[in-house]
Scaffold this motif. Structure first.
Motif, PDB file in Angstrom:
ATOM      1  N   ALA A 144       0.741  -1.219  -0.117  1.00  0.00           N
ATOM      2  CA  ALA A 144       0.028  -0.100   0.226  1.00  0.00           C
ATOM      3  C   ALA A 144       1.049   1.015   0.354  1.00  0.00           C
ATOM      4  CB  ALA A 144      -0.469   0.340   1.568  1.00  0.00           C
ATOM      5  N   ALA A 145       1.655   1.181   0.837  1.00  0.00           N
ATOM      6  CA  ALA A 145       3.043   2.192   0.310  1.00  0.00           C
ATOM      7  C   ALA A 145       3.499   2.609  -1.029  1.00  0.00           C
ATOM      8  CB  ALA A 145       4.017   2.207   1.722  1.00  0.00           C
ATOM      9  N   LEU A 146       3.834   1.626  -1.724  1.00  0.00           N
ATOM     10  CA  LEU A 146       4.140   1.884  -2.629  1.00  0.00           C
ATOM     11  C   LEU A 146       2.789   2.310  -3.813  1.00  0.00           C
ATOM     12  CD1 LEU A 146       6.354  -0.772  -3.127  1.00  0.00           C
ATOM     13  CD2 LEU A 146       7.489   1.221  -3.537  1.00  0.00           C
ATOM     14  N   ILE A 147       2.161   1.979  -3.454  1.00  0.00           N
ATOM     15  CA  ILE A 147       0.536   2.400  -4.455  1.00  0.00           C
ATOM     16  C   ILE A 147       0.636   3.463  -3.615  1.00  0.00           C
ATOM     17  CG2 ILE A 147      -1.543   2.440  -5.006  1.00  0.00           C
ATOM     18  CD1 ILE A 147      -1.780  -0.810  -4.978  1.00  0.00           C
ATOM     19  N   ASP A 148       0.600   4.939  -2.930  1.00  0.00           N
ATOM     20  CA  ASP A 148       0.857   6.104  -2.201  1.00  0.00           C
ATOM     21  C   ASP A 148       1.365   6.551  -2.273  1.00  0.00           C
ATOM     22  OD1 ASP A 148      -1.017   4.435   1.042  1.00  0.00           O
ATOM     23  OD2 ASP A 148      -2.222   5.264  -0.679  1.00  0.00           O
ATOM     24  N   ARG A 149       2.651   5.937  -2.716  1.00  0.00           N
ATOM     25  CA  ARG A 149       3.490   6.638  -3.423  1.00  0.00           C
ATOM     26  C   ARG A 149       3.648   7.750  -4.761  1.00  0.00           C
ATOM     27  NH1 ARG A 149       9.795   4.349  -2.577  1.00  0.00           N
ATOM     28  NH2 ARG A 149       8.786   4.530  -0.564  1.00  0.00           N
ATOM     29  N   LEU A 150       3.294   6.588  -5.711  1.00  0.00           N
ATOM     30  CA  LEU A 150       3.061   6.141  -6.686  1.00  0.00           C
ATOM     31  C   LEU A 150       1.880   7.405  -7.088  1.00  0.00           C
ATOM     32  CD1 LEU A 150       4.162   5.394  -9.637  1.00  0.00           C
ATOM     33  CD2 LEU A 150       2.714   3.526  -9.984  1.00  0.00           C
ATOM     34  N   LEU A 151       0.814   7.169  -6.908  1.00  0.00           N
ATOM     35  CA  LEU A 151      -0.361   8.418  -6.577  1.00  0.00           C
ATOM     36  C   LEU A 151      -0.394   9.540  -6.242  1.00  0.00           C
ATOM     37  CD1 LEU A 151      -2.189   5.079  -7.440  1.00  0.00           C
ATOM     38  CD2 LEU A 151      -4.162   6.044  -5.220  1.00  0.00           C
ATOM     39  N   ASP A 152       0.712   9.357  -5.169  1.00  0.00           N
ATOM     40  CA  ASP A 152       0.515  10.719  -4.116  1.00  0.00           C
ATOM     41  C   ASP A 152       1.753  11.541  -5.618  1.00  0.00           C
ATOM     42  OD1 ASP A 152       0.760   9.834  -1.175  1.00  0.00           O
ATOM     43  OD2 ASP A 152      -0.824  10.444  -2.402  1.00  0.00           O
ATOM     44  N   GLU A 153       2.512  10.789  -6.143  1.00  0.00           N
ATOM     45  CA  GLU A 153       3.369  12.142  -6.968  1.00  0.00           C
ATOM     46  C   GLU A 153       3.140  11.930  -8.327  1.00  0.00           C
ATOM     47  OE1 GLU A 153       7.165  12.280  -4.211  1.00  0.00           O
ATOM     48  OE2 GLU A 153       6.906  12.295  -6.965  1.00  0.00           O
ATOM     49  N   LEU A 154       1.889  10.648  -8.553  1.00  0.00           N
ATOM     50  CA  LEU A 154       1.941  12.038 -10.367  1.00  0.00           C
ATOM     51  C   LEU A 154       0.304  12.205 -10.521  1.00  0.00           C
ATOM     52  CD1 LEU A 154       2.738   8.065 -11.844  1.00  0.00           C
ATOM     53  CD2 LEU A 154       3.958  10.708 -11.551  1.00  0.00           C
ATOM     54  N   GLN A 155      -0.121  12.622  -8.899  1.00  0.00           N
ATOM     55  CA  GLN A 155      -1.801  12.908  -9.127  1.00  0.00           C
ATOM     56  C   GLN A 155      -1.886  14.392 -10.252  1.00  0.00           C
ATOM     57  OE1 GLN A 155      -3.275  13.054  -5.069  1.00  0.00           O
ATOM     58  NE2 GLN A 155      -2.249  14.982  -4.923  1.00  0.00           N
ATOM     59  N   ASP A 156      -0.771  15.050 -10.063  1.00  0.00           N
ATOM     60  CA  ASP A 156      -0.967  15.854 -10.672  1.00  0.00           C
ATOM     61  C   ASP A 156       0.240  16.585 -12.454  1.00  0.00           C
ATOM     62  OD1 ASP A 156      -1.139  17.967  -7.321  1.00  0.00           O
ATOM     63  OD2 ASP A 156      -3.096  17.852  -8.701  1.00  0.00           O
ATOM     64  N   ASP A 157       0.476  15.236 -12.458  1.00  0.00           N
ATOM     65  CA  ASP A 157       1.971  14.653 -13.564  1.00  0.00           C
ATOM     66  C   ASP A 157       1.157  15.441 -14.869  1.00  0.00           C
ATOM     67  OD1 ASP A 157       4.808  14.527 -13.470  1.00  0.00           O
ATOM     68  OD2 ASP A 157       4.154  13.151 -15.632  1.00  0.00           O
ATOM     69  N   PRO A 158       1.128  15.864 -15.485  1.00  0.00           N
ATOM     70  CA  PRO A 158       0.492  16.362 -16.715  1.00  0.00           C
ATOM     71  C   PRO A 158       0.730  14.574 -18.114  1.00  0.00           C
ATOM     72  CG  PRO A 158       2.523  17.159 -16.930  1.00  0.00           C
ATOM     73  CD  PRO A 158       2.472  16.911 -15.622  1.00  0.00           C
ATOM     74  N   VAL A 159       2.194  13.572 -17.520  1.00  0.00           N
ATOM     75  CA  VAL A 159       2.248  12.565 -18.014  1.00  0.00           C
ATOM     76  C   VAL A 159       2.337  11.260 -17.684  1.00  0.00           C
ATOM     77  CG1 VAL A 159       3.738  11.192 -19.683  1.00  0.00           C
ATOM     78  CG2 VAL A 159       4.381  14.030 -19.487  1.00  0.00           C
ATOM     79  N   GLY A 160       2.225  10.959 -15.628  1.00  0.00           N
ATOM     80  CA  GLY A 160       1.976   9.970 -15.677  1.00  0.00           C
ATOM     81  C   GLY A 160       3.080   9.201 -15.183  1.00  0.00           C
ATOM     82  N   GLY A 161       3.921   8.474 -14.611  1.00  0.00           N
ATOM     83  CA  GLY A 161       4.913   7.435 -14.654  1.00  0.00           C
ATOM     84  C   GLY A 161       4.965   6.390 -14.166  1.00  0.00           C
ATOM     85  N   LEU A 162       6.361   6.117 -13.456  1.00  0.00           N
ATOM     86  CA  LEU A 162       6.239   4.491 -12.981  1.00  0.00           C
ATOM     87  C   LEU A 162       7.298   4.689 -12.003  1.00  0.00           C
ATOM     88  CD1 LEU A 162       8.866   2.653 -15.110  1.00  0.00           C
ATOM     89  CD2 LEU A 162       7.966   4.778 -15.624  1.00  0.00           C
ATOM     90  N   LEU A 163       7.267   3.369 -10.730  1.00  0.00           N
ATOM     91  CA  LEU A 163       8.071   2.758 -10.232  1.00  0.00           C
ATOM     92  C   LEU A 163       9.026   2.184 -11.054  1.00  0.00           C
ATOM     93  CD1 LEU A 163       5.888   0.673  -7.212  1.00  0.00           C
ATOM     94  CD2 LEU A 163       6.736   3.358  -7.404  1.00  0.00           C
ATOM     95  N   ALA A 164      10.564   2.651 -10.452  1.00  0.00           N
ATOM     96  CA  ALA A 164      11.723   2.180 -10.757  1.00  0.00           C
ATOM     97  C   ALA A 164      12.485   2.740  -9.790  1.00  0.00           C
ATOM     98  CB  ALA A 164      11.995   3.272 -11.676  1.00  0.00           C
TER      99      ALA A 164
END
Ligand SMILES: Nc1ccn([C@@H]2O[C@H](COP(=O)(O)OP(=O)(O)OP(=O)(O)O)[C@@H](O)[C@H]2O)c(=O)n1
Ligand SMILES: C[C@](O)(CO)[C@H](O)COP(=O)(O)O
Length: 259
Positions: A144-164
């Motif tokens: 869940a922590a990794l999912i939250d990190r991704l959602l928080d980091e990308l929620q306003d991003d114009p492109v999107g992204g990935l865990l890496a």
């Protein structure tokens, strides 16, 4: 399937994918490709169904997404002849209503993802600005922590992204089993999943890359082919992909509560 070439997306036009003021909030939909055969694992069943820490491998990611309050629905793509998923779903009442099984697997991971996207779109289950989180069933260590990190980091991003994960070893290019040269690793990252993009952008990327799907091995590659640069979000070693026989013990280590 007839894919029309579409002009590359200009970053400026991405703003159209963000929800208009006052529109409903964009949803988060997980799309789990699970139609592989796990040949490199050398086990007697598709690796996504092998037991790890007391349950089939794909149940770990399924259960993590299903328990996450910010994930609105989960789609899992399996092969048309999959002989395991029905029994697994029947044994997991908590997943009923949270998971849709799509028997739409293709010959490659990317074609399975594309087929899943097309099925979701055809069912009008996703709005253009909904986020799609594509996650390998073969990465059971997602939490869940990794999912939250991704959602928080990308929620306003114009492109999107990935865990890496940034590479930490020195990288060699081989020539017939010998080190030919060292590849500068300063900006090299190992891609993980989920890879998270808005529905319309991801579908457009896969349509645009239709002729080269065999040449790409992750979803972000298709987005890059549009001239866009997905955001890299710090993943975790526990979120590694179970690929080779010796990976099972390491996966069990992480799944049994070790960080
Ligand atoms: N035609 C395919 C191939 C792979 N996958 C999924 O994509 C993820 C990552 O793929 P990989 O680790 O390569 O799994 P396999 O293709 O099953 O492994 P192998 O290459 O060893 O056969 C896995 O969850 C796998 O089930 C898929 O949905 N459809
Ligand atoms: C999508 C992925 O997990 C990112 O690292 C990887 O590309 C999958 O590769 P595979 O050969 O399909 O396992």
């Amino acid at each position: 399937m007839n894919f029309q070439a579409t002009p590359p997306i200009q970053p400026a036009s991405l703003s159209s994918l963000k929800p208009a003021a006052g529109a409903r909030a964009a949803r988060h939909l997980a799309l789990i490709p699970a139609a592989g055969v796990g040949a490199r694992m050398e086990v007697q069943m598709p690796k996504q169904y092998m037991a790890l820490a007391g349950k089939p491998m794909l149940r770990h990611a399924l259960d993590t997404f299903a328990a996450h309050t910010r994930i609105d629905h989960i789609y899992i793509v399996v092969s048309a002849e999959d002989a395991y998923i029905d029994e697994i779903m029947a044994a997991a009442p908590a997943l009923q209503g949270r998971v849709t099984v799509l028997r739409a697997g293709g010959p490659t991971r990317q074609e399975s993802v594309r087929n899943g996207l097309l099925a979701i779109t055809a069912a009008q289950d996703a709005e253009a600005d909904d986020w799609i989180l594509v996650h390998d069933a073969a990465r059971p260590g997602l939490n869940a922590a990794l999912i939250d990190r991704l959602l928080d980091e990308l929620q306003d991003d114009p492109v999107g992204g990935l865990l890496a994960l940034p590479l930490v070893d020195t990288i060699k290019r081989s020539n017939q089993g010998r080190s030919q040269l060292t590849v500068p690793r300063a900006d090299l990252w190992a891609a993980q999943t989920p890879q998270m993009f808005r529905s319309a952008l991801l579908l457009r990327a896969f349509t645009q890359a239709a002729a080269q799907l065999d040449a790409i091995t992750d979803d972000a590659s298709a987005i890059e082919m549009l001239g866009l640069q997905p955001k890299l979000v710090a993943g975790s070693p526990r979120n590694f992909k179970v690929t080779l026989a010796h990976d099972a013990a390491l996966a069990e280590f992480f799944l049994k509560g070790n960080e």
